[in-house]
Design an enzyme around this catalytic site. Structure first.
Site, PDB file in Angstrom:
ATOM      1  N   LYS A 104      63.266  42.655  43.349  1.00 14.56           N
ATOM      2  CA  LYS A 104      62.951  43.934  42.597  1.00 14.56           C
ATOM      3  C   LYS A 104      62.968  44.921  43.904  1.00 14.56           C
ATOM      4  CE  LYS A 104      59.107  44.849  40.568  1.00 14.56           C
ATOM      5  NZ  LYS A 104      57.819  44.629  39.874  1.00 14.56           N
TER       6      LYS A 104
ATOM      7  N   HIS B 272      43.039  50.548  41.178  1.00 16.53           N
ATOM      8  CA  HIS B 272      43.222  49.183  42.272  1.00 16.53           C
ATOM      9  C   HIS B 272      42.002  49.462  43.307  1.00 16.53           C
ATOM     10  CE1 HIS B 272      47.607  49.376  41.925  1.00 16.53           C
ATOM     11  NE2 HIS B 272      47.281  48.248  41.174  1.00 16.53           N
TER      12      HIS B 272
ATOM     13  N   SER C 271      50.510  51.873  38.296  1.00 13.26           N
ATOM     14  CA  SER C 271      51.272  52.343  39.333  1.00 13.26           C
ATOM     15  C   SER C 271      52.600  52.916  38.740  1.00 13.26           C
ATOM     16  CB  SER C 271      51.594  51.158  40.098  1.00 13.26           C
ATOM     17  OG  SER C 271      50.548  50.768  40.932  1.00 13.26           O
TER      18      SER C 271
ATOM     19  N   ARG D 175      43.041  46.409  31.870  1.00 11.17           N
ATOM     20  CA  ARG D 175      42.934  47.558  31.235  1.00 11.17           C
ATOM     21  C   ARG D 175      42.792  47.701  29.735  1.00 11.17           C
ATOM     22  NH1 ARG D 175      47.693  49.339  35.045  1.00 11.17           N
ATOM     23  NH2 ARG D 175      48.041  47.167  34.424  1.00 11.17           N
TER      24      ARG D 175
HETATM   25  P1  ADP Z   1      51.402  43.528  39.350  1.00  9.87           P
HETATM   26  O1  ADP Z   1      52.680  43.858  39.556  1.00  9.87           O
HETATM   27  O2  ADP Z   1      50.982  42.077  39.704  1.00  9.87           O
HETATM   28  O3  ADP Z   1      51.016  43.666  37.749  1.00  9.87           O
HETATM   29  P2  ADP Z   1      49.760  45.931  40.077  1.00  9.87           P
HETATM   30  O4  ADP Z   1      49.675  46.408  41.449  1.00  9.87           O
HETATM   31  O5  ADP Z   1      50.257  46.590  39.055  1.00  9.87           O
HETATM   32  O6  ADP Z   1      50.454  44.429  40.157  1.00  9.87           O
HETATM   33  O7  ADP Z   1      48.336  45.238  39.670  1.00  9.87           O
HETATM   34  C1  ADP Z   1      47.678  44.421  40.183  1.00  9.87           C
HETATM   35  C2  ADP Z   1      46.310  44.256  39.493  1.00  9.87           C
HETATM   36  O8  ADP Z   1      45.520  45.258  39.504  1.00  9.87           O
HETATM   37  C3  ADP Z   1      46.667  43.515  38.048  1.00  9.87           C
HETATM   38  O9  ADP Z   1      45.818  42.710  37.764  1.00  9.87           O
HETATM   39  C4  ADP Z   1      46.542  45.075  37.200  1.00  9.87           C
HETATM   40  O10 ADP Z   1      46.050  44.454  35.802  1.00  9.87           O
HETATM   41  C5  ADP Z   1      45.364  45.742  38.059  1.00  9.87           C
HETATM   42  N1  ADP Z   1      45.351  46.932  37.873  1.00  9.87           N
HETATM   43  C6  ADP Z   1      46.051  47.838  37.723  1.00  9.87           C
HETATM   44  N2  ADP Z   1      45.974  48.909  37.672  1.00  9.87           N
HETATM   45  C7  ADP Z   1      44.347  49.237  37.321  1.00  9.87           C
HETATM   46  C8  ADP Z   1      43.407  50.065  36.494  1.00  9.87           C
HETATM   47  N3  ADP Z   1      43.616  51.265  36.339  1.00  9.87           N
HETATM   48  N4  ADP Z   1      42.117  49.234  36.351  1.00  9.87           N
HETATM   49  C9  ADP Z   1      42.077  48.032  36.486  1.00  9.87           C
HETATM   50  N5  ADP Z   1      42.887  47.318  36.918  1.00  9.87           N
HETATM   51  C10 ADP Z   1      44.156  47.577  37.348  1.00  9.87           C
END
Ligand code: ADP
Length: 165
Positions: free
Chosen positions: A42, A18, A129, A91
């Site tokens: 959730k 992130h 995450s 990703r």
């Molecule tokens: P959500 O529940 O909305 O998917 P996340 O916190 O999991 O929220 O992810 C937020 C954004 O960050 C999403 O677009 C996700 O694809 C991106 N993201 C998460 N981890 C990575 C990573 N390791 N590299 C690039 N983008 C990421």
């Protein structure tokens, strides 16, 4: 690129992946707002206040980045902040289908808002995450996936869960 962009997500917890997206998007836009989406249906791993504090700490080195929480529609949050860009991270191919659907839905709801996808750096392509949460709950070492202050927050959270069982 000019203007204000929103980077929405759950950030449960915030990872180095992130932060990489935040750093790169902050170079592309005048202002970037990290939006922590609150999903009432959730049960989160980390409390919203902890996620907010972790992100505040992570963005302190980026003067044009701020953080806020939102519930309801992402496009409404973007409009309230006069933002016309949503930033998402990609990703693997597996992210694509979901992101494509969400971006298409958002375009129907708000045609003036563009979704911009940033491709992950190789070293973060496996990092999610959900992986960090799982490793943490199973007692593994997650320190290399998150900043040290997030690791501290996770440790405290895991301790409260361990005490319950
Ligand atoms: P959500 O529940 O909305 O998917 P996340 O916190 O999991 O929220 O992810 C937020 C954004 O960050 C999403 O677009 C996700 O694809 C991106 N993201 C998460 N981890 C990575 C990573 N390791 N590299 C690039 N983008 C990421």
């Amino acid at each position: 690129m000019n203007g204000i962009a929103i980077y929405p997500g759950s950030f449960d917890p915030l990872t180095l992946g992130h932060i990489d997206i935040i750093a790169r998007a902050s170079n592309l836009f005048d202002r970037l707002i990290v939006g922590i989406g609150i999903n009432p249906s959730k049960e989160p791993f980390l409390h919203i206040a902890d996620r907010l504090q972790n992100i505040e700490q992570a963005i302190s080195e980026f003067p044009n980045v701020s953080v806020d929480t939102f519930d309801g529609l992402l496009v409404d949050f973007a409009r309230r902040n006069e933002s016309s860009v949503i930033v998402r991270g990609l990703r693997a191919v597996s992210d694509y289908e979901y992101e494509f659907r969400v971006a298409s839905a958002n375009r129907k709801l708000a045609p003036e808002i563009e979704t911009v996808m940033l491709i992950t750096k190789d070293e973060f392509s496996f990092l999610a995450s959900s992986v960090v949460r799982e490793v943490a709950l199973l007692g593994g070492d997650y320190d290399r996936f998150v900043p040290s202050f997030v690791a501290d927050t996770i440790r405290r959270r895991v301790e409260t869960i361990d005490k319950r069982v």
